[in-house]
Design a protein around this motif. Structure first.
Motif, PDB file in Angstrom:
ATOM      1  N   TRP A 155       4.990  -6.917  12.824  1.00 17.88           N
ATOM      2  CA  TRP A 155       5.186  -5.421  13.472  1.00 17.88           C
ATOM      3  C   TRP A 155       7.027  -5.601  14.206  1.00 17.88           C
ATOM      4  CZ3 TRP A 155      -0.059  -5.633  16.652  1.00 17.88           C
ATOM      5  CH2 TRP A 155      -0.934  -5.578  15.513  1.00 17.88           C
ATOM      6  N   THR A 212       1.401   3.441   1.569  1.00 18.19           N
ATOM      7  CA  THR A 212       1.481   4.199   3.648  1.00 18.19           C
ATOM      8  C   THR A 212       2.993   3.410   3.719  1.00 18.19           C
ATOM      9  OG1 THR A 212      -0.282   2.784   4.725  1.00 18.19           O
ATOM     10  CG2 THR A 212      -0.116   4.889   3.951  1.00 18.19           C
ATOM     11  N   GLU A 213       2.595   2.220   3.291  1.00 16.47           N
ATOM     12  CA  GLU A 213       3.699   1.133   3.340  1.00 16.47           C
ATOM     13  C   GLU A 213       5.163   1.651   3.187  1.00 16.47           C
ATOM     14  OE1 GLU A 213       1.930  -2.586   2.479  1.00 16.47           O
ATOM     15  OE2 GLU A 213       2.207  -3.593   4.273  1.00 16.47           O
ATOM     16  N   GLU A 249       0.145  -1.081  11.259  1.00 16.70           N
ATOM     17  CA  GLU A 249      -0.236  -2.261  10.703  1.00 16.70           C
ATOM     18  C   GLU A 249      -0.296  -1.622   8.803  1.00 16.70           C
ATOM     19  OE1 GLU A 249      -2.657  -5.609   8.990  1.00 16.70           O
ATOM     20  OE2 GLU A 249      -1.332  -4.957  10.646  1.00 16.70           O
ATOM     21  N   ARG A 250      -0.024  -0.728   8.893  1.00 12.65           N
ATOM     22  CA  ARG A 250       0.160   0.753   7.807  1.00 12.65           C
ATOM     23  C   ARG A 250       1.337   0.941   7.263  1.00 12.65           C
ATOM     24  NH1 ARG A 250      -4.518   0.692  11.079  1.00 12.65           N
ATOM     25  NH2 ARG A 250      -6.713   0.761   9.784  1.00 12.65           N
ATOM     26  N   TYR A 251       2.581   1.397   8.070  1.00 14.04           N
ATOM     27  CA  TYR A 251       3.296   1.979   7.664  1.00 14.04           C
ATOM     28  C   TYR A 251       4.813   1.131   7.748  1.00 14.04           C
ATOM     29  CZ  TYR A 251       1.085   6.652   7.698  1.00 14.04           C
ATOM     30  OH  TYR A 251       0.086   7.835   7.892  1.00 14.04           O
ATOM     31  N   SER A 276       0.498  -1.251   0.130  1.00 19.65           N
ATOM     32  CA  SER A 276       0.353   0.200   0.226  1.00 19.65           C
ATOM     33  C   SER A 276       0.827   1.521   0.137  1.00 19.65           C
ATOM     34  CB  SER A 276      -1.139  -0.077   1.222  1.00 19.65           C
ATOM     35  OG  SER A 276      -0.419   0.749   2.349  1.00 19.65           O
ATOM     36  N   PRO A 316      -6.780   7.856  14.881  1.00 12.17           N
ATOM     37  CA  PRO A 316      -7.532   6.946  14.229  1.00 12.17           C
ATOM     38  C   PRO A 316      -8.535   6.677  15.098  1.00 12.17           C
ATOM     39  CG  PRO A 316      -5.514   5.603  14.874  1.00 12.17           C
ATOM     40  CD  PRO A 316      -5.138   7.571  14.687  1.00 12.17           C
ATOM     41  N   LEU A 342      -6.574  -5.631  15.204  1.00 16.28           N
ATOM     42  CA  LEU A 342      -5.622  -5.252  14.803  1.00 16.28           C
ATOM     43  C   LEU A 342      -4.199  -6.842  15.011  1.00 16.28           C
ATOM     44  CD1 LEU A 342      -4.820  -0.949  15.354  1.00 16.28           C
ATOM     45  CD2 LEU A 342      -4.973  -2.235  14.063  1.00 16.28           C
ATOM     46  N   GLU A 346      -3.084  12.562  12.013  1.00 14.81           N
ATOM     47  CA  GLU A 346      -3.926  11.572  11.537  1.00 14.81           C
ATOM     48  C   GLU A 346      -4.399  10.955  13.598  1.00 14.81           C
ATOM     49  OE1 GLU A 346      -1.677   7.833  10.137  1.00 14.81           O
ATOM     50  OE2 GLU A 346      -2.001   9.538   7.779  1.00 14.81           O
ATOM     51  N   TRP A 392      -2.650   0.566  14.774  1.00 13.40           N
ATOM     52  CA  TRP A 392      -2.782   0.772  13.751  1.00 13.40           C
ATOM     53  C   TRP A 392      -1.728   1.154  13.054  1.00 13.40           C
ATOM     54  CZ3 TRP A 392      -2.718   5.333  11.042  1.00 13.40           C
ATOM     55  CH2 TRP A 392      -3.681   5.429  10.548  1.00 13.40           C
ATOM     56  N   ALA A 393      -0.566   1.677  13.482  1.00 17.38           N
ATOM     57  CA  ALA A 393       0.260   3.044  12.594  1.00 17.38           C
ATOM     58  C   ALA A 393       0.617   1.001  11.965  1.00 17.38           C
ATOM     59  CB  ALA A 393       1.179   3.825  12.771  1.00 17.38           C
TER      60      ALA A 393
END
Length: 242
Positions: A65, A4-5, A28-30, A2, A169, A185, A167, A25-26
């Motif tokens: 993670w 953001t990754e 999982e995305r970054y 993605s 969430p 998550l 951000e 949350w972060a």
């Protein structure tokens, strides 16, 4: 991968329930996630120890993670805490003040946190600032409102000639939904980690472990956390968040 990754995020990480969920949350995305904590002379300084434990346990229990978890930064801003005295930094009763705000409100705390975080992020090449501010289940703090944070984001970008994104969430989630988000998550393992290792109690109480976590059970932070956990548990511990 993605979009953001391939990017990095800086999480404002106190070691409490909300910031622990935001850290997951972060992650999982970054692709790279760093954390920053603030020593502002808070009476519940035990959270400074809890945040290290949460980071360590997240890395140990969630290998995917762990690869993304970057450096941790701790900033000493105790001079700010001395100026902005509240029940969190001074020996005062936890009560409502004549302004209609809780005595636990530290004036401008989130604004100061974001200024320091943005300065650090600028030097670290990070554009995303992630915080656990929430307007749904909160204690009436005006610096937790999304309008406040939108204004702060604009000021940071103007003043630093950057394109930061603040951000949040958890902004529109209840505490019950925050528990649900933690499960979605990282499953029950993340829920257990947050229950056992994170710290939210304003009194710094960690002697007793309740079903919802450590705490005195009577301060506003504990009451919100307990109420949210009970609602989520009664709803069947659903993992979905609206």
């Amino acid at each position: 991968m993605s979009p953001t990754e391939s990017q990095a995020a800086l999480v404002l990480f106190s070691g409490g329930q909300d910031s622990s969920v935001c850290l997951a949350w972060a992650l999982e995305r970054y692709g790279r996630v760093e954390t920053v904590g603030f020593d502002y002379g808070q009476r519940h300084a035990i959270e400074m120890e809890a945040r290290q434990t949460v980071r360590r346990e997240i890395a140990a229990r969630f290998p995917r993670w762990a690869e993304r978890l970057g450096e941790d930064h701790v900033l000493d801003i105790r001079s700010f805490g001395a100026v902005a005295q509240s029940a969190l930094t001074a020996d005062r009763a936890i009560e409502m003040t004549e302004r209609g705000l809780p005595s636990t409100f530290v004036p401008g705390r989130n604004l100061v946190f974001l200024i320091y975080a943005a300065a650090l992020a600028d030097r670290r090449g990070i554009d995303a600032l992630v915080g656990g501010m929430c307007e749904t289940d909160f204690s009436g703090y005006p610096d937790c409102r999304r309008d406040t944070l939108d204004a702060m984001q604009g000021a940071l970008n103007l003043g630093m000639d950057r394109n930061f994104r603040v951000e949040t969430p958890l902004m529109w989630l209840t505490k019950a939904q925050t528990w649900a988000l933690s499960k979605s998550l990282g499953g029950e393992d993340l829920v257990r980690l947050i229950v056992e290792e994170s710290h939210t109690c304003y009194q710094g109480e960690r002697d007793e472990l309740h079903p919802w976590g450590h705490g005195c059970g009577t301060c506003p932070a504990c009451e919100l956390r307990e109420k949210g956990y009970a609602e989520w548990d009664a709803a069947g511990r659903e993992a979905l968040v609206r």
